[in-house]
Design a protein around this motif. Structure first.
Motif, PDB file in Angstrom:
ATOM      1  N   ILE A  17       0.863  -1.210  -0.118  1.00  0.00           N
ATOM      2  CA  ILE A  17       0.007   0.041  -0.102  1.00  0.00           C
ATOM      3  C   ILE A  17       1.000   1.111  -0.029  1.00  0.00           C
ATOM      4  O   ILE A  17       0.497   2.051  -0.673  1.00  0.00           O
ATOM      5  CB  ILE A  17      -1.039  -0.011   1.118  1.00  0.00           C
ATOM      6  CG1 ILE A  17      -2.057   1.237   0.999  1.00  0.00           C
ATOM      7  CG2 ILE A  17      -0.391  -0.043   2.689  1.00  0.00           C
ATOM      8  CD1 ILE A  17      -3.028   0.957   0.317  1.00  0.00           C
TER       9      ILE A  17
ATOM     10  N   PRO B  28      -4.251  -6.817   7.022  1.00  0.00           N
ATOM     11  CA  PRO B  28      -5.190  -5.971   7.726  1.00  0.00           C
ATOM     12  C   PRO B  28      -6.533  -6.149   7.806  1.00  0.00           C
ATOM     13  O   PRO B  28      -6.911  -6.632   6.784  1.00  0.00           O
ATOM     14  CB  PRO B  28      -4.692  -4.665   6.996  1.00  0.00           C
ATOM     15  CG  PRO B  28      -3.722  -4.940   6.040  1.00  0.00           C
ATOM     16  CD  PRO B  28      -3.713  -6.339   5.925  1.00  0.00           C
TER      17      PRO B  28
ATOM     18  N   THR C  76       9.588  -8.954 -10.231  1.00  0.00           N
ATOM     19  CA  THR C  76      10.834  -8.310 -10.572  1.00  0.00           C
ATOM     20  C   THR C  76      11.432  -7.886  -9.209  1.00  0.00           C
ATOM     21  O   THR C  76      10.903  -6.555  -9.044  1.00  0.00           O
ATOM     22  CB  THR C  76      10.532  -7.302 -11.824  1.00  0.00           C
ATOM     23  OG1 THR C  76       9.979  -7.938 -12.653  1.00  0.00           O
ATOM     24  CG2 THR C  76      12.022  -6.719 -12.102  1.00  0.00           C
TER      25      THR C  76
ATOM     26  N   GLY D   4       0.949   0.271   9.513  1.00  0.00           N
ATOM     27  CA  GLY D   4      -0.558   0.546   9.538  1.00  0.00           C
ATOM     28  C   GLY D   4      -1.011   1.269   8.279  1.00  0.00           C
ATOM     29  O   GLY D   4      -0.358   1.890   7.752  1.00  0.00           O
ATOM     30  N   ILE D   5      -2.111   0.820   7.703  1.00  0.00           N
ATOM     31  CA  ILE D   5      -2.552   1.383   6.486  1.00  0.00           C
ATOM     32  C   ILE D   5      -2.556   3.078   6.238  1.00  0.00           C
ATOM     33  O   ILE D   5      -1.763   3.656   5.504  1.00  0.00           O
ATOM     34  CB  ILE D   5      -4.067   0.828   5.876  1.00  0.00           C
ATOM     35  CG1 ILE D   5      -3.734  -0.784   5.577  1.00  0.00           C
ATOM     36  CG2 ILE D   5      -4.479   1.617   4.672  1.00  0.00           C
ATOM     37  CD1 ILE D   5      -5.117  -1.498   5.234  1.00  0.00           C
TER      38      ILE D   5
HETATM   39  C1  LIG Z   1      -1.538 -10.041   9.646  1.00  0.00           C
HETATM   40  C2  LIG Z   1      -1.491  -8.388   9.803  1.00  0.00           C
HETATM   41  C3  LIG Z   1      -2.573  -7.876  10.284  1.00  0.00           C
HETATM   42  C4  LIG Z   1      -2.483  -6.467  10.220  1.00  0.00           C
HETATM   43  N1  LIG Z   1      -3.590  -5.604  10.639  1.00  0.00           N
HETATM   44  C5  LIG Z   1      -3.689  -4.251  10.433  1.00  0.00           C
HETATM   45  C6  LIG Z   1      -4.961  -3.535  10.492  1.00  0.00           C
HETATM   46  O1  LIG Z   1      -5.964  -4.303  10.905  1.00  0.00           O
HETATM   47  N2  LIG Z   1      -4.954  -2.579  10.104  1.00  0.00           N
HETATM   48  C7  LIG Z   1      -3.921  -1.700   9.436  1.00  0.00           C
HETATM   49  O2  LIG Z   1      -3.980  -0.620   9.137  1.00  0.00           O
HETATM   50  N3  LIG Z   1      -2.736  -2.390   9.305  1.00  0.00           N
HETATM   51  C8  LIG Z   1      -2.537  -3.589   9.553  1.00  0.00           C
HETATM   52  N4  LIG Z   1      -1.263  -4.423   9.468  1.00  0.00           N
HETATM   53  C9  LIG Z   1      -0.255  -3.673   9.037  1.00  0.00           C
HETATM   54  C10 LIG Z   1      -0.400  -3.384   7.417  1.00  0.00           C
HETATM   55  O3  LIG Z   1      -0.698  -4.346   6.609  1.00  0.00           O
HETATM   56  C11 LIG Z   1       1.180  -2.832   7.025  1.00  0.00           C
HETATM   57  O4  LIG Z   1       1.558  -1.609   7.781  1.00  0.00           O
HETATM   58  C12 LIG Z   1       1.001  -2.260   5.534  1.00  0.00           C
HETATM   59  O5  LIG Z   1       0.236  -3.074   4.596  1.00  0.00           O
HETATM   60  C13 LIG Z   1       2.483  -2.209   4.972  1.00  0.00           C
HETATM   61  O6  LIG Z   1       2.435  -1.933   3.693  1.00  0.00           O
HETATM   62  P1  LIG Z   1       3.780  -1.523   3.065  1.00  0.00           P
HETATM   63  O7  LIG Z   1       3.617  -0.918   1.523  1.00  0.00           O
HETATM   64  O8  LIG Z   1       4.733  -0.641   3.821  1.00  0.00           O
HETATM   65  O9  LIG Z   1       4.655  -2.918   3.082  1.00  0.00           O
HETATM   66  P2  LIG Z   1       4.332  -4.413   2.660  1.00  0.00           P
HETATM   67  O10 LIG Z   1       2.917  -4.761   2.369  1.00  0.00           O
HETATM   68  O11 LIG Z   1       4.939  -5.275   3.230  1.00  0.00           O
HETATM   69  O12 LIG Z   1       4.902  -4.421   1.042  1.00  0.00           O
HETATM   70  C14 LIG Z   1       6.100  -4.468   0.659  1.00  0.00           C
HETATM   71  C15 LIG Z   1       6.328  -5.120  -0.714  1.00  0.00           C
HETATM   72  O13 LIG Z   1       7.798  -5.069  -0.981  1.00  0.00           O
HETATM   73  C16 LIG Z   1       7.859  -6.232  -1.918  1.00  0.00           C
HETATM   74  N5  LIG Z   1       9.352  -6.273  -2.060  1.00  0.00           N
HETATM   75  C17 LIG Z   1      10.036  -6.555  -0.915  1.00  0.00           C
HETATM   76  N6  LIG Z   1      11.428  -6.756  -1.271  1.00  0.00           N
HETATM   77  C18 LIG Z   1      11.486  -6.224  -2.691  1.00  0.00           C
HETATM   78  C19 LIG Z   1      12.520  -6.148  -3.715  1.00  0.00           C
HETATM   79  N7  LIG Z   1      13.772  -6.278  -3.446  1.00  0.00           N
HETATM   80  N8  LIG Z   1      11.896  -5.605  -5.000  1.00  0.00           N
HETATM   81  C20 LIG Z   1      10.768  -5.440  -5.276  1.00  0.00           C
HETATM   82  N9  LIG Z   1       9.812  -5.632  -4.345  1.00  0.00           N
HETATM   83  C21 LIG Z   1      10.176  -6.110  -3.118  1.00  0.00           C
HETATM   84  C22 LIG Z   1       7.434  -7.411  -0.971  1.00  0.00           C
HETATM   85  O14 LIG Z   1       7.031  -8.331  -1.907  1.00  0.00           O
HETATM   86  C23 LIG Z   1       5.872  -6.669  -0.783  1.00  0.00           C
HETATM   87  O15 LIG Z   1       5.024  -6.919  -1.595  1.00  0.00           O
HETATM   88  C24 LIG Z   1      -1.392  -5.648   9.538  1.00  0.00           C
HETATM   89  C25 LIG Z   1      -0.384  -6.619   8.991  1.00  0.00           C
HETATM   90  C26 LIG Z   1      -0.462  -7.872   9.074  1.00  0.00           C
HETATM   91  C27 LIG Z   1       0.660  -8.805   8.284  1.00  0.00           C
END
Ligand SMILES: Cc1cc2nc3c(=O)[nH]c(=O)nc-3n(C[C@H](O)[C@H](O)[C@H](O)COP(=O)(O)OP(=O)(O)OC[C@H]3O[C@@H](n4cnc5c(N)ncnc54)[C@H](O)[C@@H]3O)c2cc1C
Length: 486
Positions: free
Chosen positions: A13, A56, A248, A470-471
């Motif tokens: 996200i 989430p 990728t 968190g989102i």
């Molecule tokens: C079980 C669970 C419950 C949760 N509950 C909540 C909730 O209720 N409400 C809420 O707001 N948040 C919740 N969260 C937290 C929320 O999901 C995250 O904070 C948020 O989705 C993180 O988004 P992000 O973009 O930072 O990272 P991520 O979603 O971790 O995305 C990172 C992406 O980078 C990719 N990546 C990694 N390395 C590389 C690379 N070298 N090259 C290219 N791509 C790569 C990965 O494959 C992944 O797709 C929860 C999380 C989990 C796991």
């Protein structure tokens, strides 16, 4: 090379929001994702007629998603419907009592009063959190706290008004206990520490502000489930010309002086005038822009908690709501297990999330899709088979004792997600859900900034950097980066 070319690393996200914001600024945007699909932690899966949101489940501040549509003059409602839930959560306490946290503040206060707790104390508490949020959110969430200009600017000045009430030296639990005495409300409000994977017995009382988001601004839910957020944003991204390269993974950056000039994926180099990383910041310094001292420094910091989730397709119709909590009798022992001994306590708090309650097609007729989660320690090499087996028994026993249901008799299918799986699936160090923990007074300031001090055109979004996991906070990080890119 064209002048405005942005490469975004990671299609979670945080990365997707950054991609959309840069596309709105006229950049030619490519998102690199090592997995086969977008979403990262915000994922879903289907099994035998059931659909489950994998990560989430709580959706606060939907306005931050809406902003991404507004940037392109679009209406979010044309892409996803968001509904307001009448109840934020249905709480079951160890003494057998039950509090339904209605979204309507007055209805919730009535419920509190009927439970025998102090209505006035809750009213004042929520007013205080609203005051703190409205004065400090701009500073802590929507600006970079790593730029001096934030401190002297409007956000910094406004937050000064609330400084005396911020409660940075008390813990969430201590403050809640002082406010609510021995009432069940202490456990109810302590629980908000878990919204960023922290420990209420150590996290600063400032974080009690999280309660404001649910109790004063409402509980929201995408009409087709949490993954609906990702589907809607992906649709928008395709329409506005954002390019996605799945399978990728980015393996390195190409730099020249104080500029990043491109990203590397194996043998290919993609030129860029701006790079935004949205993968776990610690691994970024190990795998993408190797920097041993930075990596070691980030590895040493305490991580947020992780989760153990049982996704159960169950052949029953329960009286539960969308969000339900079955509290343990020793909350403190649970957090000691999470952060000190890195194991599960004997009695566990369960979170049961059932999207079928609002999305009828998420489970067959007469059935429900139960997402049963317990907070779990980060993955430090525990024997997960053993831990899962022990936790599963505790979960089944808890459901029996609180709801009177022998759940094993109704489970049609099961999938389990451990901290180790979360680490492998999303590249989050030790499977932590929210990057580093927020258990110390200085945690907010110690998070990695949204910009690089070394490279002028390298930026960071996502749950492992400022302002946190968190989102909503991931969306806020993209907003901060957007404002930094002129
Ligand atoms: C079980 C669970 C419950 C949760 N509950 C909540 C909730 O209720 N409400 C809420 O707001 N948040 C919740 N969260 C937290 C929320 O999901 C995250 O904070 C948020 O989705 C993180 O988004 P992000 O973009 O930072 O990272 P991520 O979603 O971790 O995305 C990172 C992406 O980078 C990719 N990546 C990694 N390395 C590389 C690379 N070298 N090259 C290219 N791509 C790569 C990965 O494959 C992944 O797709 C929860 C999380 C989990 C796991």
């Amino acid at each position: 090379m064209k002048e405005k070319v942005a490469c975004i690393i990671g299609a979670g996200i945080g990365g997707l929001a950054a991609a959309l914001r840069l596309a709105a600024k006229g950049f030619d945007v490519t998102v690199f994702e090592k997995s086969t699909e977008p979403g990262g932690k915000l994922a879903q899966f289907g099994k035998d007629g059931y659909r489950f949101d994998m990560g989430p489940s709580l959706f606060t501040l939907p306005g931050l998603v809406e902003e991404l549509f507004t940037l392109f003059g679009k209406n979010m409602q044309d892409y996803m419907q968001v509904i307001e839930l009448p109840m934020t959560c249905n709480y079951f306490f160890p003494d057998g009592s039950n509090i339904r946290a209605w979204s309507d503040p007055d209805q919730f206060l009535d419920e509190v009063q009927n439970s025998g707790a102090d209505r006035h104390a809750v009213e004042q508490y929520l007013e205080k959190q609203a005051f703190l949020y409205s004065n400090t959110a701009d500073f802590f969430l929507f600006n970079s706290i790593h730029k001096p200009s934030t401190y002297v600017g409007e956000a910094g000045q406004k937050s000064l008004k609330a400084l005396h009430k911020l409660d940075v030296f008390s813990s969430m639990h201590r403050r809640n206990q002082k406010t609510f005495g021995e009432s069940n409300l202490v456990q109810l409000f302590d629980r908000y520490a878990t919204y960023n994977g922290s420990d209420p017995y150590r996290a600063p009382a400032t974080l009690n502000m999280i309660a404001h988001l649910e109790h004063n601004t409402g509980a929201w839910f995408p009409a087709n489930g949490m993954y609906g957020i990702m589907s809607a944003l992906m649709k928008l991204a395709h329409e506005v010309g954002v390019r996605f390269l799945f399978n990728t993974g980015v393996t390195g950056l190409v730099t020249s002086g104080r500029q990043v000039t491109g990203v590397r994926t194996g043998d290919c180099v993609y030129p860029a005038s701006v790079v935004v990383n949205s993968t776990d910041i610690t691994l970024f310094y190990r795998d993408i822009l190797p920097n041993k001292s930075m990596y070691r420094k980030l590895m040493k910091r305490e991580r947020s908690s992780s989760a153990l989730i049982f996704y159960w397709g169950v052949k029953l119709q329960s009286d539960l709501d969308v969000h339900n909590i079955l509290f343990s009798s020793d909350y403190k022992a649970e957090f000691k297990g999470l952060f000190k001994t890195k194991t599960f306590a004997n009695d566990l708090t369960l979170y049961i999330f059932i999207t079928k309650k609002v999305v009828p097609e998420d489970a067959p007729n007469g059935c429900e899709n139960w997402f049963v989660m317990v907070n779990a320690p980060e993955n430090v090499g525990q024997d997960w088979e053993e831990e899962v087996s022990r936790a599963r028994k505790a979960v089944v026993a808890k459901i029996k004792s609180v709801l009177g249901v022998e759940i094993d008799n109704f489970i049609e299918n099961e999938r389990i997600l451990t901290p180790e799986d979360i680490e492998q699936r999303t590249g989050s160090v030790n499977g932590s859900l929210y990057g580093h923990s927020s258990n110390s007074t200085l945690a907010a300031f110690l998070r990695h900034p949204n910009f690089s001090r070394k490279y002028r055109n390298l930026f960071f979004t996502g749950g492992s950097v400022h302002p946190g996991g968190g989102i909503p906070l991931c969306l806020a990080s993209a907003k901060i980066v957007d404002e930094m890119i002129v």
